[in-house]
Motif scaffolding. Structure first.
Motif, mmCIF file in Angstrom:
data_model
loop_
_atom_site.group_PDB
_atom_site.id
_atom_site.type_symbol
_atom_site.label_atom_id
_atom_site.label_comp_id
_atom_site.label_asym_id
_atom_site.label_seq_id
_atom_site.Cartn_x
_atom_site.Cartn_y
_atom_site.Cartn_z
ATOM 1 N N PRO A 152 0.831 -1.214 0.000
ATOM 2 C CA PRO A 152 0.000 0.000 0.000
ATOM 3 C C PRO A 152 0.858 1.254 0.000
ATOM 4 O O PRO A 152 1.758 1.414 0.831
ATOM 5 C CB PRO A 152 -0.794 -0.127 1.311
ATOM 6 C CG PRO A 152 0.055 -0.999 2.187
ATOM 7 C CD PRO A 152 0.739 -1.962 1.269
ATOM 8 N N ILE A 153 0.601 2.129 -0.945
ATOM 9 C CA ILE A 153 1.299 3.416 -1.047
ATOM 10 C C ILE A 153 0.248 4.500 -1.199
ATOM 11 O O ILE A 153 -0.624 4.414 -2.066
ATOM 12 C CB ILE A 153 2.268 3.441 -2.242
ATOM 13 C CG1 ILE A 153 3.367 2.386 -2.067
ATOM 14 C CG2 ILE A 153 2.898 4.826 -2.404
ATOM 15 C CD1 ILE A 153 4.305 2.269 -3.243
ATOM 16 N N GLY A 154 0.319 5.520 -0.362
ATOM 17 C CA GLY A 154 -0.682 6.578 -0.367
ATOM 18 C C GLY A 154 -0.417 7.673 -1.379
ATOM 19 O O GLY A 154 0.670 7.792 -1.948
ATOM 20 N N ILE A 155 -1.427 8.473 -1.590
ATOM 21 C CA ILE A 155 -1.378 9.709 -2.372
ATOM 22 C C ILE A 155 -0.724 9.531 -3.737
ATOM 23 O O ILE A 155 0.095 10.337 -4.161
ATOM 24 C CB ILE A 155 -0.649 10.864 -1.628
ATOM 25 C CG1 ILE A 155 -0.635 10.666 -0.121
ATOM 26 C CG2 ILE A 155 -1.327 12.200 -1.946
ATOM 27 C CD1 ILE A 155 0.082 11.767 0.632
ATOM 28 N N ASN A 156 -1.115 8.499 -4.476
ATOM 29 C CA ASN A 156 -0.517 8.287 -5.802
ATOM 30 C C ASN A 156 -0.787 9.443 -6.762
ATOM 31 O O ASN A 156 -0.074 9.609 -7.752
ATOM 32 C CB ASN A 156 -1.047 6.995 -6.408
ATOM 33 C CG ASN A 156 -0.440 5.747 -5.794
ATOM 34 O OD1 ASN A 156 -0.574 4.658 -6.328
ATOM 35 N ND2 ASN A 156 0.227 5.877 -4.640
ATOM 36 N N LYS A 157 -1.794 10.262 -6.480
ATOM 37 C CA LYS A 157 -2.104 11.376 -7.375
ATOM 38 C C LYS A 157 -1.017 12.433 -7.417
ATOM 39 O O LYS A 157 -0.992 13.257 -8.341
ATOM 40 C CB LYS A 157 -3.444 12.018 -6.990
ATOM 41 C CG LYS A 157 -4.642 11.368 -7.646
ATOM 42 C CD LYS A 157 -5.892 12.212 -7.495
ATOM 43 C CE LYS A 157 -7.054 11.593 -8.263
ATOM 44 N NZ LYS A 157 -8.297 12.394 -8.128
ATOM 45 N N ILE A 158 -0.124 12.446 -6.447
ATOM 46 C CA ILE A 158 0.953 13.430 -6.531
ATOM 47 C C ILE A 158 1.976 13.030 -7.582
ATOM 48 O O ILE A 158 2.848 13.827 -7.946
ATOM 49 C CB ILE A 158 1.647 13.662 -5.166
ATOM 50 C CG1 ILE A 158 2.354 12.399 -4.674
ATOM 51 C CG2 ILE A 158 0.663 14.167 -4.138
ATOM 52 C CD1 ILE A 158 3.103 12.607 -3.365
ATOM 53 N N TYR A 159 1.859 11.783 -8.111
ATOM 54 C CA TYR A 159 2.756 11.332 -9.173
ATOM 55 C C TYR A 159 2.063 11.272 -10.527
ATOM 56 O O TYR A 159 2.701 11.427 -11.561
ATOM 57 C CB TYR A 159 3.326 9.957 -8.821
ATOM 58 C CG TYR A 159 4.020 9.961 -7.486
ATOM 59 C CD1 TYR A 159 5.208 10.661 -7.321
ATOM 60 C CD2 TYR A 159 3.474 9.315 -6.388
ATOM 61 C CE1 TYR A 159 5.835 10.708 -6.087
ATOM 62 C CE2 TYR A 159 4.097 9.353 -5.156
ATOM 63 C CZ TYR A 159 5.279 10.048 -5.016
ATOM 64 O OH TYR A 159 5.893 10.104 -3.791
ATOM 65 N N HIS A 160 0.762 11.026 -10.524
ATOM 66 C CA HIS A 160 0.023 10.941 -11.780
ATOM 67 C C HIS A 160 -1.455 11.190 -11.485
ATOM 68 O O HIS A 160 -1.972 10.720 -10.469
ATOM 69 C CB HIS A 160 0.208 9.559 -12.420
ATOM 70 C CG HIS A 160 -0.294 9.485 -13.825
ATOM 71 N ND1 HIS A 160 -1.623 9.291 -14.116
ATOM 72 C CD2 HIS A 160 0.350 9.589 -15.021
ATOM 73 C CE1 HIS A 160 -1.792 9.281 -15.432
ATOM 74 N NE2 HIS A 160 -0.610 9.459 -16.006
ATOM 75 N N PRO A 161 -2.155 11.926 -12.360
ATOM 76 C CA PRO A 161 -3.565 12.245 -12.094
ATOM 77 C C PRO A 161 -4.462 11.026 -11.907
ATOM 78 O O PRO A 161 -5.486 11.104 -11.225
ATOM 79 C CB PRO A 161 -3.980 13.034 -13.349
ATOM 80 C CG PRO A 161 -2.715 13.592 -13.896
ATOM 81 C CD PRO A 161 -1.648 12.587 -13.578
ATOM 82 N N SER A 162 -4.095 9.881 -12.507
ATOM 83 C CA SER A 162 -4.916 8.681 -12.371
ATOM 84 C C SER A 162 -4.709 7.975 -11.043
ATOM 85 O O SER A 162 -5.439 7.037 -10.714
ATOM 86 C CB SER A 162 -4.628 7.704 -13.524
ATOM 87 O OG SER A 162 -4.982 8.274 -14.761
ATOM 88 N N GLY A 163 -3.700 8.393 -10.288
ATOM 89 C CA GLY A 163 -3.476 7.831 -8.964
ATOM 90 C C GLY A 163 -3.288 6.330 -8.961
ATOM 91 O O GLY A 163 -2.485 5.769 -9.719
ATOM 92 N N GLU A 164 -4.076 5.646 -8.122
ATOM 93 C CA GLU A 164 -3.918 4.207 -7.914
ATOM 94 C C GLU A 164 -4.520 3.344 -9.032
ATOM 95 O O GLU A 164 -4.260 2.135 -9.100
ATOM 96 C CB GLU A 164 -4.563 3.798 -6.582
ATOM 97 C CG GLU A 164 -3.888 4.337 -5.344
ATOM 98 C CD GLU A 164 -4.141 5.803 -5.089
ATOM 99 O OE1 GLU A 164 -3.383 6.421 -4.327
ATOM 100 O OE2 GLU A 164 -5.113 6.365 -5.670
ATOM 101 N N LEU A 165 -5.310 3.928 -9.903
ATOM 102 C CA LEU A 165 -6.064 3.129 -10.874
ATOM 103 C C LEU A 165 -5.176 2.309 -11.815
ATOM 104 O O LEU A 165 -5.396 1.093 -11.971
ATOM 105 C CB LEU A 165 -7.015 4.023 -11.675
ATOM 106 C CG LEU A 165 -8.044 4.817 -10.860
ATOM 107 C CD1 LEU A 165 -8.982 5.580 -11.785
ATOM 108 C CD2 LEU A 165 -8.845 3.891 -9.942
ATOM 109 N N PRO A 166 -4.171 2.900 -12.479
ATOM 110 C CA PRO A 166 -3.347 2.080 -13.371
ATOM 111 C C PRO A 166 -2.514 1.046 -12.629
ATOM 112 O O PRO A 166 -2.229 -0.032 -13.166
ATOM 113 C CB PRO A 166 -2.467 3.106 -14.100
ATOM 114 C CG PRO A 166 -2.487 4.316 -13.244
ATOM 115 C CD PRO A 166 -3.807 4.321 -12.567
ATOM 116 N N VAL A 167 -2.133 1.346 -11.394
ATOM 117 C CA VAL A 167 -1.356 0.384 -10.603
ATOM 118 C C VAL A 167 -2.204 -0.849 -10.305
ATOM 119 O O VAL A 167 -1.768 -1.993 -10.456
ATOM 120 C CB VAL A 167 -0.853 1.019 -9.299
ATOM 121 C CG1 VAL A 167 0.046 0.043 -8.544
ATOM 122 C CG2 VAL A 167 -0.100 2.319 -9.589
ATOM 123 N N ALA A 168 -3.455 -0.601 -9.888
ATOM 124 C CA ALA A 168 -4.367 -1.715 -9.603
ATOM 125 C C ALA A 168 -4.631 -2.533 -10.866
ATOM 126 O O ALA A 168 -4.731 -3.767 -10.819
ATOM 127 C CB ALA A 168 -5.680 -1.185 -9.031
#
Length: 354
Positions: free
Chosen positions: A129-145
């Motif tokens: 689990p890694i928080g605040i993925n949106k600070i790296y990409h606007p899609s946040g956690e979605l592409p990682v999942a």
């Protein structure tokens, strides 16, 4: 790797050695891999813009990350607690431990598949689990999942995630996924988060116990680098019906006051008020009732006595972790803790190392 090697006929998982072969062949097609995998720090995130950014030396990856990320993104990814002594211990523990290879063992029917809580996955690794993925990409956690599902590897969503639980579950499709909980002191909010996770197909609850407040990370503090206080990354909380009630009770309009809304959300999660073992029976019972008996785990265990306590209270697993050195400076390395816990014979648990 011979593409016709019979191993491929015996295994149920991808033949990963062929990926190496593909990369060796790329130059014949005018390509090379986009970046080197060598010397990559194990607790940082790297985003390279295109393959012209290829590092001439693996050690340059860190410098490239500093160049490409925003200052806030770099600080949040790289900052550790205090003087980074725990982080250093983590690295040194891997240097101390050595592999003794055994030769002439028949590996022709090898398979990397593993099983975790009934899920058959392609390898004994997963997405922490890694928080605040949106600070790296606007899609946040979605592409990682999404990628986790494509690789058939377990994905874990953080309560500090920056997309709604439901959207992350949909992006992960039929992939194995777990929900990492930072538990509020608002029981109604906790129950709402757990229900949303269960309804979105998350099949285990993993409570992180070492982050009831943030460790002192010098660069983040010095630059006021806290995305939630600046209206970024609180979508998981802002989409919760109970938290929406809490905002209304305080007269906070999340659209007009995104900073205040984000601050209230994360102040409910990393709240500065520790929970204790006495709260765990309630949480385990609540999750089991909501989920129909699905697994419950503790993340952040580093002491044999705590691992044994986890067994006593009915945990199904633990994650041996010191949060990559981001929480307590001067702590034992996770790998050293893992060794001690396994020797402590906590055999009734599934034990993972992050």
């Amino acid at each position: 790797m011979d593409t016709k090697a019979p191993n491929k006929d015996h295994r149920t998982t991808p033949q990963y050695a062929l990926y190496q072969r593909e990369n060796f062949w790329k130059s014949n097609e005018g390509e090379v891999p986009p970046f080197s995998t060598g010397n990559m720090p194990c607790d940082s995130i790297f985003i390279l813009r295109n393959q012209t950014d290829l590092a001439p030396d693996p050690g340059d990856l860190e410098e490239l990350a500093k160049e490409k990320l925003t200052q806030g993104g770099w600080y949040y990814a790289s900052s550790n607690a205090g003087q980074s002594y725990t982080h250093t211990q983590n690295r040194q523990a891997f240097y101390r431990h050595r592999i003794i290879p055994r030769m002439l063992v028949d590996t022709n029917t090898r398979d990397t598949r593993a099983e975790i809580f009934g899920h058959k996955v392609s390898a004994p690794i997963g997405f922490a689990p890694i928080g605040i993925n949106k600070i790296y990409h606007p899609s946040g956690e979605l592409p990682v999942a999404k990628v986790a599902k494509e690789l058939n590897l377990p994905y874990c969503l953080s309560t500090a995630g920056s997309q709604p639980i439901e959207d992350v579950g949909a992006a992960n499709g039929q992939g194995p996924r777990f929900f990492q909980l930072y538990m509020p002191h608002d029981d109604e909010l906790t129950i709402s988060l757990l229900k949303r996770a269960h309804n979105s197909g998350f099949t285990a609850c993993i409570l992180t116990v070492d982050t009831w407040q943030l460790g002192w990370r010098h660069n983040d503090v010095h630059t006021s680098n806290y995305a939630f206080y600046h209206g970024i990354g609180a979508d998981l909380g802002l989409s919760d019906p109970v938290f929406q009630k809490r905002l209304a009770e305080d007269g906070i309009d999340p659209k007009k006051q995104p900073n205040e809304a984000g601050a209230k959300w994360i102040d409910n999660v990393w709240h500065g008020r520790a929970h204790s073992w006495e709260k765990m029976p309630w949480l385990i019972k609540t999750w089991k009732e909501i989920s129909g008996g699905k697994p419950f785990c503790l993340k952040g265990i580093q002491d044999v006595r705590d691992a044994q306590k986890a067994v006593e209270i009915g945990c199904d697993g633990i994650v041996v972790s010191n949060h990559a050195g981001r929480q307590v400076d001067g702590a034992i390395a996770s790998l050293d803790a893992l060794e001690k816990i396994v020797k402590g014979r906590c055999s009734d648990l599934e034990i993972w190392d992050f």
